[in-house]
Write a protein that holds these residues in place. Structure first.
Motif, short mmCIF file in Angstrom:
data_model
loop_
_atom_site.label_atom_id
_atom_site.label_comp_id
_atom_site.label_asym_id
_atom_site.label_seq_id
_atom_site.Cartn_x
_atom_site.Cartn_y
_atom_site.Cartn_z
N TYR A 205 7.25 27.85 -49.60
CA TYR A 205 7.59 27.79 -51.02
C TYR A 205 6.80 26.70 -51.73
N THR A 206 5.49 26.85 -51.76
CA THR A 206 4.62 25.92 -52.47
C THR A 206 3.65 26.73 -53.31
N SER A 207 2.85 26.06 -54.10
CA SER A 207 1.89 26.78 -54.92
C SER A 207 0.82 27.48 -54.09
N TRP A 208 0.51 26.93 -52.92
CA TRP A 208 -0.46 27.57 -52.04
C TRP A 208 0.14 28.79 -51.35
N ALA A 209 1.39 28.69 -50.96
CA ALA A 209 2.17 29.77 -50.33
C ALA A 209 1.50 30.38 -49.11
N PRO A 210 1.21 29.57 -48.08
CA PRO A 210 0.58 30.15 -46.88
C PRO A 210 1.61 30.92 -46.05
N PRO A 211 1.15 31.90 -45.27
CA PRO A 211 2.08 32.58 -44.35
C PRO A 211 2.55 31.60 -43.28
N MET A 212 3.78 31.73 -42.88
CA MET A 212 4.38 30.78 -41.93
C MET A 212 4.23 31.20 -40.47
N TRP A 213 3.92 32.47 -40.21
CA TRP A 213 3.90 32.92 -38.81
C TRP A 213 2.86 32.20 -37.95
N PRO A 214 1.66 31.85 -38.46
CA PRO A 214 0.71 31.21 -37.54
C PRO A 214 1.20 29.86 -37.02
N ILE A 215 1.72 29.02 -37.90
CA ILE A 215 2.17 27.71 -37.43
C ILE A 215 3.43 27.84 -36.57
N LYS A 216 4.29 28.79 -36.89
CA LYS A 216 5.49 28.99 -36.06
C LYS A 216 5.11 29.48 -34.67
N MET A 217 4.09 30.32 -34.61
CA MET A 217 3.62 30.82 -33.32
C MET A 217 3.00 29.68 -32.49
N VAL A 218 2.20 28.85 -33.14
CA VAL A 218 1.58 27.72 -32.45
C VAL A 218 2.64 26.73 -31.97
N MET A 219 3.64 26.49 -32.80
CA MET A 219 4.70 25.56 -32.41
C MET A 219 5.49 26.10 -31.22
N THR A 220 5.80 27.39 -31.23
CA THR A 220 6.52 27.99 -30.11
C THR A 220 5.67 27.95 -28.85
N LEU A 221 4.38 28.21 -28.97
CA LEU A 221 3.47 28.11 -27.83
C LEU A 221 3.44 26.69 -27.28
N GLY A 222 3.39 25.70 -28.16
CA GLY A 222 3.38 24.30 -27.72
C GLY A 222 4.63 23.93 -26.95
N VAL A 223 5.79 24.37 -27.44
CA VAL A 223 7.04 24.09 -26.73
C VAL A 223 7.07 24.83 -25.40
N PHE A 224 6.54 26.05 -25.36
CA PHE A 224 6.47 26.80 -24.11
C PHE A 224 5.61 26.08 -23.08
N LEU A 225 4.48 25.52 -23.52
CA LEU A 225 3.62 24.78 -22.60
C LEU A 225 4.32 23.52 -22.07
N VAL A 226 5.09 22.86 -22.91
CA VAL A 226 5.87 21.71 -22.46
C VAL A 226 6.90 22.16 -21.42
N LEU A 227 7.53 23.31 -21.66
CA LEU A 227 8.49 23.85 -20.70
C LEU A 227 7.83 24.14 -19.36
N LEU A 228 6.64 24.74 -19.38
CA LEU A 228 5.93 25.00 -18.12
C LEU A 228 5.61 23.70 -17.39
#
Length: 157
Positions: free
Chosen positions: A105-128
């Motif tokens: 919700y900003t003037s740029w309004a980027p899609p959120m899925w890429p950063i959410k996917m990267v964050m989930t991947l990062g947490v998954f790597l920490v879990l491994l």
């Protein structure tokens, strides 16, 4: 480490654009936050692998490697549970962002899925890495260390 240079380039561009062209960019702050989030979360597994995260050395440092392995094997179970819950939430949030085309919700309004996917991947790597450390600690407790134990990075100590 490459993400740090990307972050520096974004901030340099934002400053130069504002100072020399008189045209501030509305995406620089948000993009730098995304890059920093990815840098932090993708680096978490590496920090855990190298044993460079913070510990309470007051109690922990004076113990033998076997005792430290027992402490780590017990406490890592809580970390694994926590990371499992975070991954479940991350997958749900990423699925929502993909399904509904969620944008910030900003003037740029980027899609959120890429950063959410990267964050989930990062947490998954920490879990491994946490599971790897648990296996190493259990092996050390059984008397058959695997590689270099996660709790004893300095064999001379």
């Amino acid at each position: 480490m490459g993400l740090f240079f990307v972050l520096a380039a974004i901030m340099l561009y934002a400053v130069a654009s504002r100072a020399f062209l008189g045209q501030p960019v509305n995406w620089a702050l948000e993009m730098s936050q995304f890059v920093l989030s990815a840098y932090y979360l993708l680096g978490g597994a590496y920090a855990m692998q190298m044993g460079s995260h913070v510990r309470m050395d007051l109690i922990y440092g004076a113990r033998t490697p076997r005792t430290r392995a027992m402490i780590d094997a017990f406490t890592i179970l809580f970390v694994i549970f926590y990371l499992g819950v975070v991954i479940a939430g991350g997958l749900s949030s990423t699925e929502y962002a993909l399904t509904y085309g969620q944008k910030n919700y900003t003037s740029w309004a980027p899609p959120m899925w890429p950063i959410k996917m990267v964050m989930t991947l990062g947490v998954f790597l920490v879990l491994l890495q946490a599971l790897s450390n648990l296996c190493k600690d259990i092996a050390l407790l059984r008397g058959t260390p695997i590689g270099q134990p996660s709790i004893d990075r300095n064999p001379a100590a």
